[in-house]
Design a protein around this motif. Structure first.
Motif, short mmCIF file in Angstrom:
data_model
loop_
_atom_site.label_atom_id
_atom_site.label_comp_id
_atom_site.label_asym_id
_atom_site.label_seq_id
_atom_site.Cartn_x
_atom_site.Cartn_y
_atom_site.Cartn_z
N TYR A 96 0.86 -1.18 0.00
CA TYR A 96 0.00 0.00 0.00
C TYR A 96 0.90 1.23 0.00
CZ TYR A 96 -3.23 3.55 1.80
OH TYR A 96 -3.97 4.70 1.99
N GLY A 97 0.79 2.05 -1.03
CA GLY A 97 1.59 3.27 -1.10
C GLY A 97 3.08 3.00 -1.08
N ARG A 98 3.51 1.96 -1.78
CA ARG A 98 4.92 1.55 -1.86
C ARG A 98 5.49 1.10 -0.52
NH1 ARG A 98 8.15 1.83 -5.98
NH2 ARG A 98 9.96 2.01 -4.61
N GLU A 99 4.64 0.79 0.42
CA GLU A 99 5.07 0.21 1.69
C GLU A 99 4.38 -1.13 1.86
OE1 GLU A 99 6.33 3.61 4.76
OE2 GLU A 99 4.16 3.44 4.50
N ILE A 100 4.99 -2.00 2.67
CA ILE A 100 4.48 -3.34 2.87
C ILE A 100 3.81 -3.41 4.25
CG2 ILE A 100 5.04 -5.79 2.95
CD1 ILE A 100 7.56 -5.07 1.27
N TYR A 101 2.52 -3.73 4.26
CA TYR A 101 1.72 -3.79 5.49
C TYR A 101 1.55 -5.24 5.92
CZ TYR A 101 0.39 1.14 5.58
OH TYR A 101 0.40 2.51 5.69
N LEU A 102 1.81 -5.49 7.21
CA LEU A 102 1.70 -6.81 7.80
C LEU A 102 0.66 -6.77 8.91
CD1 LEU A 102 4.53 -6.64 6.42
CD2 LEU A 102 5.39 -8.13 8.21
N LEU A 103 -0.40 -7.53 8.76
CA LEU A 103 -1.43 -7.64 9.79
C LEU A 103 -2.05 -9.02 9.70
CD1 LEU A 103 -4.64 -5.78 8.61
CD2 LEU A 103 -2.54 -5.60 7.30
N GLY A 104 -2.80 -9.37 10.72
CA GLY A 104 -3.31 -10.73 10.80
C GLY A 104 -2.17 -11.71 11.01
N ALA A 105 -1.19 -11.32 11.84
CA ALA A 105 0.04 -12.10 12.03
C ALA A 105 0.14 -12.63 13.45
CB ALA A 105 1.25 -11.23 11.72
N MET A 106 1.04 -13.61 13.63
CA MET A 106 1.33 -14.18 14.94
C MET A 106 2.76 -13.84 15.35
SD MET A 106 -0.06 -18.09 14.59
CE MET A 106 -1.56 -18.54 13.74
N THR A 107 3.02 -14.02 16.64
CA THR A 107 4.37 -13.94 17.18
C THR A 107 4.51 -15.01 18.26
OG1 THR A 107 6.07 -12.42 18.01
CG2 THR A 107 3.86 -12.25 18.99
N GLY A 108 5.72 -15.42 18.55
CA GLY A 108 5.94 -16.42 19.60
C GLY A 108 6.12 -17.82 19.06
N GLU A 109 6.26 -18.77 20.01
CA GLU A 109 6.63 -20.14 19.67
C GLU A 109 5.42 -21.07 19.64
OE1 GLU A 109 9.65 -21.48 22.32
OE2 GLU A 109 11.11 -19.95 21.70
N TYR A 110 5.57 -22.12 18.84
CA TYR A 110 4.55 -23.17 18.68
C TYR A 110 4.37 -23.92 20.01
CZ TYR A 110 2.50 -27.49 16.80
OH TYR A 110 1.68 -28.57 16.55
N PRO A 111 3.13 -24.27 20.37
CA PRO A 111 1.89 -24.08 19.64
C PRO A 111 1.05 -22.92 20.14
CG PRO A 111 1.52 -25.71 21.33
CD PRO A 111 2.95 -25.24 21.50
N GLY A 112 1.59 -22.14 21.10
CA GLY A 112 0.79 -21.10 21.73
C GLY A 112 1.10 -19.70 21.25
N GLU A 113 1.32 -19.53 19.97
CA GLU A 113 1.60 -18.20 19.42
C GLU A 113 0.43 -17.24 19.69
OE1 GLU A 113 3.11 -21.34 16.40
OE2 GLU A 113 1.33 -21.00 17.67
N THR A 114 0.74 -15.96 19.75
CA THR A 114 -0.29 -14.96 20.01
C THR A 114 -0.40 -13.99 18.83
OG1 THR A 114 1.31 -13.53 21.15
CG2 THR A 114 0.03 -15.06 22.50
N PRO A 115 -1.60 -13.47 18.59
CA PRO A 115 -1.76 -12.49 17.51
C PRO A 115 -1.05 -11.18 17.85
CG PRO A 115 -3.88 -13.44 18.13
CD PRO A 115 -2.90 -13.83 19.19
N LEU A 116 -0.44 -10.58 16.85
CA LEU A 116 0.19 -9.28 17.07
C LEU A 116 -0.88 -8.21 17.27
CD1 LEU A 116 3.13 -9.27 14.51
CD2 LEU A 116 3.31 -9.03 16.98
#
Length: 331
Positions: A96-116
Motif C-alpha cells: 500500500y503506497g509503496r510500503e508493505i503492510y503486515l497484519l493478521g500475524a502471529m508472534t511467539g513459539e509453537y503451539p501457543g503463538e499470540t496475535p500481534l
C-alpha cells in the motif's frame, strides 16, 4: 488422415462432455517451473511473506527474527535488509503506497503463538520498520487471509490461539489511511493457514484448515471455496471444491483465475507441489504444472510474464527451510 476444423471442434466437445473429474486438463497458463540460478540466496525462512515493490522482491518475517531479504531484478542479487522489531510470522502481506503492510500475524513459539496487537509496516525505500495502528483487541488473530482492494485492506478468517484453536470466520475492513476498522459479514466457515485473493471485485477464501495441535495440526483441511462480493456485501460458496485439500498455501488472482499454490497436509510428508487454477467464470478447476519443489509458508508474486516464489518449507511442519527462488513463465 486430416480432420477439418469443424470436425475437430465437435470431437473436442464430445470428449469434454465425457469428462467427469473436477480437474479439467485444459491448456495450462504457465510453462514448467524452474529454479532461478544466481550466486546469492535469500535467508531461509517459512511462515513468511514474499512481495514485489518496484523492481525489487522482498522476503519478510518468518519464525525467529529474520532480516529482510531483498532481490534486485537489475543486478540479479540478494542482499539483506533490516530486521523487524518483533518476531512476525503466519501472515499475508499487502503493498500500500509503496510500503508493505503486515497484519493478521502471529508472534511467539509453537503451539501457543499470540496475535500481534498492531499493524507493522516496512518501508523498502528507507529499509525501515515501524509500528502502525493498533488492531482492535477483540478482532486480533493470525494465519488470516489479507487483500487490498480500492484502498481498503480486508482481513478474513484466522486463528486466535496459535495452533491450539479458536478459529474465526470473521471479515474486517481496515483503512490504512485513518486506522478505522469495520466489521463485515462473517464468512460461511472459519479457516486459517491460507491466503486470500481478489478476482473481478470478489474476495476468494480457498484452502486452509482449522488447526488443532493437540490432535493433528495438519488435519482438518478445507475444500470449500467461499466468495465475498465486495460490492454487494454477500458471501457465497462455490459448487466445486478445491481439488487438492491443503493449508499453508500461496494464492494469487490472475486475470479471471484464482491460483492456489503449494501447501501442506496430513496426506503426505513432502510439501505439496500442486498448482491449481479456478476459472471464476466457468467455475472449473484446472491442474497447472506443479512446482519444481513443493513448499508451504511463503507467497507468490507476478512480475511481468512470470509467477515467482521464494523460500518456504519443503516438508509439512517447520523443516527444511528453503533458500531458493523458482519461477514459471506465463503462456
Amino acid at each position: 488422415m486430416t480432420i477439418d476444423r469443424s470436425a475437430r471442434y465437435i470431437f473436442l466437445f464430445l470428449i469434454t462432455g465425457l469428462l467427469s473429474c473436477t480437474v479439467h486438463r485444459q491448456p495450462t497458463t504457465t510453462e514448467s517451473w524452474e529454479f532461478v540460478d544466481n550466486d546469492t540466496e535469500p535467508v531461509a525462512r517459512h511462515e513468511a511473506a514474499f512481495v514485489a515493490v518496484g523492481d525489487r522482491y522482498y522476503l519478510l518475517g518468518g519464525r525467529g527474527i529474520r532480516p529482510v531479504s531483498v532481490f534486485d531484478t537489475r543486478t540479479q542479487r540478494w542482499t539483506e535488509g533490516a530486521k523487524p522489531p518483533v518476531e512476525i510470522h503466519h501472515f499475508q502481506p499487502v503493498v500500500y503506497g509503496r510500503e508493505i503492510y503486515l497484519l493478521g500475524a502471529m508472534t511467539g513459539e509453537y503451539p501457543g503463538e499470540t496475535p500481534l496487537p498492531h499493524v507493522y509496516i516496512y518501508n523498502p525505500d528507507r529499509d525501515e520498520w515501524r509500528q502502525g495502528h493498533e488492531i482492535p483487541e477483540d478482532r486480533r488473530r493470525g494465519g488470516a487471509g489479507v487483500v487490498l482492494h480500492d484502498g481498503l485492506i480486508y482481513l478474513v478468517c484466522g486463528i486466535r490461539d496459535g495452533h491450539r484453536g479458536d478459529h474465526k470466520n470473521w471479515l474486517d475492513a481496515y483503512d490504512p489511511a485513518t486506522g478505522a476498522w469495520t466489521q463485515l459479514p462473517d464468512a460461511p466457515r472459519p479457516r486459517d493457514h491460507f491466503q486470500a485473493a481478489v478476482v473481478d471485485g470478489k474476495l476468494y477464501a480457498a484452502a486452509g484448515r482449522t488447526t488443532v495441535a493437540a490432535t493433528n495440526p495438519f488435519a482438518n483441511t478445507i475444500g470449500a471455496v467461499d466468495v465475498y462480493d465486495i460490492n454487494s456485501g454477500r458471501w457465497t460458496t462455490l459448487d466445486r471444491e478445491l481439488p487438492t485439500r491443503r493449508a499453508g498455501t500461496a494464492a494469487i488472482g490472475l486475470r479471471d483465475k484464482l491460483i492456489v499454490i503449494g501447501g501442506e497436509s496430513d496426506t503426505q510428508e513432502p510439501a505439496h507441489a500442486e498448482v491449481e487454477a479456478l476459472d471464476v467464470n466457468s467455475g472449473l478447476w484446472t491442474a497447472m504444472p506443479p512446482l519444481v519443489r513443493g513448499r508451504h509458508g511463503t507467497g507468490v508474486i507476478l512480475d511481468d510474464d512470470h509467477l515467482i516464489m521464494a523460500s518456504g518449507c519443503g516438508q509439512r511442519g517447520g523443516q527444511p527451510e528453503l533458500a531458493d527462488m523458482i519461477r514459471a513463465k506465463l503462456k
